[in-house]
Scaffold this active site. Structure first.
Site, PDB file in Angstrom:
ATOM      1  CB  SER A 193     -12.194   2.852  -1.022  1.00  0.00           C
ATOM      2  OG  SER A 193     -12.072   3.864  -0.074  1.00  0.00           O
TER       3      SER A 193
ATOM      4  CG  ASN B 131      -6.312   5.292  -1.246  1.00  0.00           C
ATOM      5  OD1 ASN B 131      -6.054   4.155  -0.869  1.00  0.00           O
ATOM      6  ND2 ASN B 131      -7.468   5.614  -1.771  1.00  0.00           N
TER       7      ASN B 131
ATOM      8  CG  HIS C 118     -16.640   5.467  -1.981  1.00  0.00           C
ATOM      9  ND1 HIS C 118     -16.764   4.697  -0.848  1.00  0.00           N
ATOM     10  CD2 HIS C 118     -15.313   5.509  -2.256  1.00  0.00           C
ATOM     11  CE1 HIS C 118     -15.566   4.290  -0.458  1.00  0.00           C
ATOM     12  NE2 HIS C 118     -14.668   4.765  -1.299  1.00  0.00           N
TER      13      HIS C 118
END
Length: 328
Positions: free
Chosen positions: A252, A185, A88
Site C-alpha cells: 500500500s 502483502n 491509511h
C-alpha cells in the site's frame, strides 16, 4: 453485490507528532527531487485516491485536495464527507502529493491535485460496489478548466475477481487513465508460489510490489506473473491523522510512490512530446524508468522505480532546457 473489499493489511511502525525529515527516504530513493529541479512536480495533473479518505485540513495536504466524495456508510452516508477515520488514506495521499509549502514532509509530486474518493470505512472495509462507483466517478469527474483524472491509485484488494470492477477499470483505461494498484502483502518469499489479489492482478492495471531502502524485496510482497514494478514500501514516512506523521509498511505504501511518479512523468513527457499521452504511453513511460534488482519478473516485474532512468533525444532535452530557462 455483498462481497467486501478491504485494505491490504499493513504495519504501523511508528507515529510521530512532527517530522524532522522533510523529504522522506522513499521519495529520495525513486529520485523524484531530480525531476523537481527540472520543473516537474505534477502540476496540472489530478490523481484520484480511492482509499479510506483523507484528513482534509492536514497542513501538508490541504492545498493539494481538489475535491472528493464518500462512497461508504460512514458519517451517515454523507456524500460530501470524505474525511479519513482510519489513517491509511491520509498516509497514501501524502506520499503521492504532500505539498512543498507544508510544515512537514513532501510527496513524490508536490504540485499534483488530489481527488479523494472514500470507498473504505474506518474499519478498512468497503463494498465492491463502492469501489466500482468510485472508479466511474473518477472517470467522469471534471474540474475547473476541464481538468480530469489522469491517474487512479488503489492500495486495496481482495481475493475475488469481480467482473463489474474489471469492466470499470477497463473503462478507466479506455479514457486514458493509468490505474495503479498494490500487489498485496500475502507473500511468503517463495518464487515458486503465486499470491494474487484483485484489482492488482488485472492485466489492465499497473501492479506494484514493495522493496526496502536497501533494494531488497519486502518479506510480505506478493509474487505473481502480473507484477509490473516495485517501489519503496518498508518503513515509509508520510502524513497521518490528527496532523501527525507515521511510518507504515506494505505494498500500500509502495503504490503511491508510483502514482505520484506517473504525474510528474506525464509533465515531463508531454513537455518532450508536445502532446497528451495515452494510457499505453503512460504505462510505457513509467516502466521505462526502472532498474533491475536481479530478481525474476514474477518477483519484481520490470524492476525498481527510478525516475532518472530515462534517456530522451537530444532535441527533447534541448527543448526541455529552453522551457526551464524560460520559467526561471
Amino acid at each position: 453485490m455483498k462481497k467486501e473489499v478491504r485494505l491490504i493489511p499493513y504495519r504501523v511502525e511508528e507515529v510521530l507528532n512532527e517530522s524532522e525529515e522533510k523529504t522522506p527516504q522513499g521519495i529520495t530513493m525513486v529520485q523524484a527531487p531530480e525531476l523537481w529541479e527540472e520543473g516537474y512536480q505534477g502540476k496540472g495533473n489530478v490523481v484520484a485516491v480511492i482509499d479510506t479518505g483523507c484528513q482534509r485540513d492536514h497542513p501538508d495536504l490541504k492545498s493539494r485536495i481538489i475535491g472528493g466524495r464518500n462512497f461508504t456508510d460512514d458519517y451517515n452516508s454523507d456524500k460530501e464527507n470524505f474525511t479519513d477515520n482510519q489513517g491509511h488514506g491520509t498516509h497514501v495521499a501524502g506520499t503521492i502529493g504532500a505539498a512543498l509549502d507544508g510544515k512537514g514532509i513532501v510527496g513524490v509530486a508536490p504540485e499534483v491535485d488530489l481527488l479523494i474518493l472514500k470507498a473504505l470505512s474506518g474499519e478498512g472495509y468497503g463494498s465492491y460496489q463502492g469501489i466500482i462507483d468510485s472508479i466511474h466517478y473518477a472517470i467522469d469527474w471534471r474540474g475547473d478548466d476541464g481538468k480530469r483524472v489522469r491517474v487512479i491509485s488503489m492500495s486495496l484488494g481482495g481475493p475475488n475477481d469481480i467482473p463489474e470492477m474489471h469492466e470499470a477499470i477497463k473503462r478507466a483505461v479506455e479514457h486514458n487513465i493509468l490505474v495503479v494498484c498494490a500487489a498485496g502483502n500475502e507473500g511468503d518469499e517463495d518464487e515458486d508460489t503465486e499470491e494474487i489479489a484483485y484489482p492488482g492482478y488485472y492485466k489492465e492495471v499497473m501492479q506494484v510490489g514493495a522493496v526496502d531502502f536497501e533494494g531488497e524485496l519486502a518479506s510480505f510482497t506478493n509474487f505473481n506473473d502480473e507484477i509490473d514494478l516495485v517501489a519503496p514500501g518498508v518503513n515509509i514516512l508520510s502524513t497521518y491523522l490528527d496532523h501527525k506523521y507515521a511510518r507504515l509498511s506494505g505494498t500500500s505504501m509502495a503504490t503511491p510512490h508510483v502514482s505520484g511518479a506517473a504525474a510528474i512523468i506525464i509533465n515531463q513527457c508531454e513537455d518532450d512530446f508536445d502532446r497528451e499521452l495515452t494510457e499505453p504511453q503512460m504505462y510505457s513511460q513509467v516502466v521505462r524508468r526502472t532498474e533491475s534488482l536481479g530478481n525474476s519478473r514474477s518477483m519484481e516485474g520490470n524492476g525498481l522505480l527510478v525516475l532518472t532512468n530515462y534517456t530522451s533525444s537530444l532535441a527533447d532535452k534541448k527543448r526541455r532546457q529552453q522551457k526551464i530557462s524560460t520559467k526561471q
